[in-house]
Design a protein around this motif. Structure first.
Motif, PDB file in Angstrom:
ATOM      1  N   GLN A   1      -7.188  15.691   8.526  1.00 22.11           N
ATOM      2  CA  GLN A   1      -8.577  16.048   8.334  1.00 22.11           C
ATOM      3  C   GLN A   1      -8.944  15.881   6.866  1.00 22.11           C
ATOM      4  OE1 GLN A   1      -9.618  19.886   9.876  1.00 22.11           O
ATOM      5  NE2 GLN A   1     -11.690  19.833   9.054  1.00 22.11           N
ATOM      6  N   VAL A   2     -10.100  15.296   6.622  1.00 18.85           N
ATOM      7  CA  VAL A   2     -10.595  15.130   5.265  1.00 18.85           C
ATOM      8  C   VAL A   2     -11.389  16.367   4.887  1.00 18.85           C
ATOM      9  CG1 VAL A   2     -12.004  13.756   3.713  1.00 18.85           C
ATOM     10  CG2 VAL A   2     -10.710  12.650   5.552  1.00 18.85           C
ATOM     11  N   PRO A   3     -11.010  17.048   3.832  1.00 23.87           N
ATOM     12  CA  PRO A   3     -11.708  18.283   3.467  1.00 23.87           C
ATOM     13  C   PRO A   3     -13.081  18.021   2.854  1.00 23.87           C
ATOM     14  CG  PRO A   3     -10.067  17.769   1.828  1.00 23.87           C
ATOM     15  CD  PRO A   3      -9.875  16.770   2.942  1.00 23.87           C
ATOM     16  N   LEU A   4     -14.004  18.889   3.173  1.00 24.59           N
ATOM     17  CA  LEU A   4     -15.317  18.874   2.565  1.00 24.59           C
ATOM     18  C   LEU A   4     -15.340  19.940   1.479  1.00 24.59           C
ATOM     19  CD1 LEU A   4     -17.523  18.657   5.784  1.00 24.59           C
ATOM     20  CD2 LEU A   4     -16.548  16.789   4.441  1.00 24.59           C
ATOM     21  N   VAL A   5     -16.106  19.703   0.432  1.00 19.97           N
ATOM     22  CA  VAL A   5     -16.150  20.610  -0.701  1.00 19.97           C
ATOM     23  C   VAL A   5     -17.491  21.317  -0.737  1.00 19.97           C
ATOM     24  CG1 VAL A   5     -15.904  20.846  -3.187  1.00 19.97           C
ATOM     25  CG2 VAL A   5     -14.579  19.110  -1.969  1.00 19.97           C
ATOM     26  N   GLU A   6     -17.463  22.613  -0.506  1.00 19.89           N
ATOM     27  CA  GLU A   6     -18.669  23.425  -0.458  1.00 19.89           C
ATOM     28  C   GLU A   6     -18.822  24.251  -1.721  1.00 19.89           C
ATOM     29  OE1 GLU A   6     -18.308  24.412   4.303  1.00 19.89           O
ATOM     30  OE2 GLU A   6     -16.914  25.247   2.827  1.00 19.89           O
ATOM     31  N   SER A   7     -20.064  24.570  -2.039  1.00 21.75           N
ATOM     32  CA  SER A   7     -20.350  25.423  -3.179  1.00 21.75           C
ATOM     33  C   SER A   7     -21.732  26.033  -3.009  1.00 21.75           C
ATOM     34  CB  SER A   7     -20.281  24.642  -4.497  1.00 21.75           C
ATOM     35  OG  SER A   7     -21.252  23.611  -4.530  1.00 21.75           O
ATOM     36  N   GLY A   8     -22.014  27.060  -3.775  1.00 21.59           N
ATOM     37  CA  GLY A   8     -23.342  27.642  -3.809  1.00 21.59           C
ATOM     38  C   GLY A   8     -23.495  29.002  -3.168  1.00 21.59           C
ATOM     39  N   GLY A   9     -22.471  29.482  -2.494  1.00 24.21           N
ATOM     40  CA  GLY A   9     -22.564  30.792  -1.882  1.00 24.21           C
ATOM     41  C   GLY A   9     -22.609  31.887  -2.925  1.00 24.21           C
ATOM     42  N   GLY A  10     -23.016  33.067  -2.484  1.00 26.47           N
ATOM     43  CA  GLY A  10     -23.087  34.180  -3.405  1.00 26.47           C
ATOM     44  C   GLY A  10     -23.757  35.384  -2.792  1.00 26.47           C
ATOM     45  N   ARG A  19     -29.097  27.912  -2.655  1.00 29.27           N
ATOM     46  CA  ARG A  19     -28.877  26.545  -2.206  1.00 29.27           C
ATOM     47  C   ARG A  19     -27.395  26.251  -2.110  1.00 29.27           C
ATOM     48  NH1 ARG A  19     -30.608  20.794  -4.976  1.00 29.27           N
ATOM     49  NH2 ARG A  19     -28.928  21.418  -6.424  1.00 29.27           N
ATOM     50  N   LEU A  20     -26.978  25.825  -0.944  1.00 25.44           N
ATOM     51  CA  LEU A  20     -25.604  25.437  -0.708  1.00 25.44           C
ATOM     52  C   LEU A  20     -25.455  23.929  -0.843  1.00 25.44           C
ATOM     53  CD1 LEU A  20     -24.753  27.589   2.445  1.00 25.44           C
ATOM     54  CD2 LEU A  20     -24.657  28.241   0.028  1.00 25.44           C
ATOM     55  N   SER A  21     -24.302  23.503  -1.318  1.00 27.75           N
ATOM     56  CA  SER A  21     -24.012  22.090  -1.454  1.00 27.75           C
ATOM     57  C   SER A  21     -22.694  21.773  -0.773  1.00 27.75           C
ATOM     58  CB  SER A  21     -23.924  21.679  -2.930  1.00 27.75           C
ATOM     59  OG  SER A  21     -25.140  21.916  -3.604  1.00 27.75           O
ATOM     60  N   CYS A  22     -22.588  20.563  -0.280  1.00 28.32           N
ATOM     61  CA  CYS A  22     -21.368  20.115   0.373  1.00 28.32           C
ATOM     62  C   CYS A  22     -21.138  18.655   0.031  1.00 28.32           C
ATOM     63  CB  CYS A  22     -21.466  20.304   1.889  1.00 28.32           C
ATOM     64  SG  CYS A  22     -20.075  19.625   2.823  1.00 28.32           S
ATOM     65  N   ALA A  23     -20.039  18.390  -0.640  1.00 31.14           N
ATOM     66  CA  ALA A  23     -19.668  17.025  -0.984  1.00 31.14           C
ATOM     67  C   ALA A  23     -18.758  16.458   0.095  1.00 31.14           C
ATOM     68  CB  ALA A  23     -18.976  16.987  -2.341  1.00 31.14           C
ATOM     69  N   CYS A  24     -19.022  15.226   0.462  1.00 24.56           N
ATOM     70  CA  CYS A  24     -18.308  14.583   1.555  1.00 24.56           C
ATOM     71  C   CYS A  24     -17.828  13.212   1.122  1.00 24.56           C
ATOM     72  CB  CYS A  24     -19.239  14.462   2.768  1.00 24.56           C
ATOM     73  SG  CYS A  24     -18.539  13.646   4.212  1.00 24.56           S
ATOM     74  N   ASN A  76     -23.429  11.475  -1.907  1.00 25.01           N
ATOM     75  CA  ASN A  76     -22.627  11.853  -0.744  1.00 25.01           C
ATOM     76  C   ASN A  76     -22.579  13.369  -0.584  1.00 25.01           C
ATOM     77  OD1 ASN A  76     -21.982   9.113  -0.221  1.00 25.01           O
ATOM     78  ND2 ASN A  76     -20.285   9.208  -1.685  1.00 25.01           N
ATOM     79  N   THR A  77     -23.730  13.969  -0.688  1.00 23.41           N
ATOM     80  CA  THR A  77     -23.838  15.421  -0.678  1.00 23.41           C
ATOM     81  C   THR A  77     -24.951  15.871   0.260  1.00 23.41           C
ATOM     82  OG1 THR A  77     -23.056  15.558  -2.964  1.00 23.41           O
ATOM     83  CG2 THR A  77     -24.219  17.469  -2.090  1.00 23.41           C
ATOM     84  N   VAL A  78     -24.677  16.924   0.995  1.00 23.46           N
ATOM     85  CA  VAL A  78     -25.680  17.535   1.842  1.00 23.46           C
ATOM     86  C   VAL A  78     -25.984  18.922   1.290  1.00 23.46           C
ATOM     87  CG1 VAL A  78     -23.972  18.472   3.466  1.00 23.46           C
ATOM     88  CG2 VAL A  78     -26.345  18.122   4.201  1.00 23.46           C
ATOM     89  N   TYR A  79     -27.247  19.326   1.377  1.00 24.74           N
ATOM     90  CA  TYR A  79     -27.688  20.593   0.837  1.00 24.74           C
ATOM     91  C   TYR A  79     -28.304  21.453   1.926  1.00 24.74           C
ATOM     92  CZ  TYR A  79     -27.457  17.889  -3.506  1.00 24.74           C
ATOM     93  OH  TYR A  79     -27.053  17.083  -4.537  1.00 24.74           O
ATOM     94  N   LEU A  80     -28.264  22.740   1.694  1.00 27.85           N
ATOM     95  CA  LEU A  80     -28.985  23.682   2.533  1.00 27.85           C
ATOM     96  C   LEU A  80     -29.744  24.623   1.616  1.00 27.85           C
ATOM     97  CD1 LEU A  80     -29.518  24.624   5.463  1.00 27.85           C
ATOM     98  CD2 LEU A  80     -27.718  26.328   5.108  1.00 27.85           C
TER      99      LEU A  80
END
Length: 114
Positions: A1-10, A19-24, A76-80
């Motif tokens: 599995q290729v890991p995704l890198v998330e950030s922005g929680g708190g 705003r959450l970010s996820c690098a793929c 290559n990033t998705v945001y929420l």
């Protein structure tokens, strides 16, 4: 599995934004639908929002009008973008890349105080 890198929680107060970010990896980002899921304490994982490679979005009823999912193909990033956060939004948020193979991030904690 290729890991995704998330950030922005708190930790935020009700009514605030986050705003959450996820690098793929680019190879799968270009062809896979991206999405965000969340899992609250004592509950099953649920779909929050998805976005196709063409930019078509879909949202859970509970977040419509408050959350916005987007993707930056150059990064290559998705945001929420999460606005008007409520205590019931408290959960671990997971990034997902769905195709022939599904990929998941490790999750990022979002806590909204009342």
């Amino acid at each position: 599995q290729v890991p995704l890198v998330e950030s922005g929680g708190g930790l935020v107060q009700a009514g605030e934004s986050l705003r959450l970010s996820c690098a793929c990896p680019g190879g799968i980002f270009r062809i896979n639908q991206m999405g965000w899921y969340r899992q609250a304490p004592g509950k099953q994982r649920e779909l929050v929002a998805t976005i196709t490679t063409g930019g078509y979005t879909n949202y859970a009823d509970s977040v419509k009008g408050r959350f916005t999912i987007s993707r930056d193909n150059a990064k290559n990033t998705v945001y929420l973008q999460m606005n008007s956060l409520k205590p019931e939004d408290t959960a671990v948020y997971y990034c997902n890349s769905r195709g022939i193979n599904d990929y998941w991030g490790q999750g990022t904690q979002v806590t909204v105080s009342s």
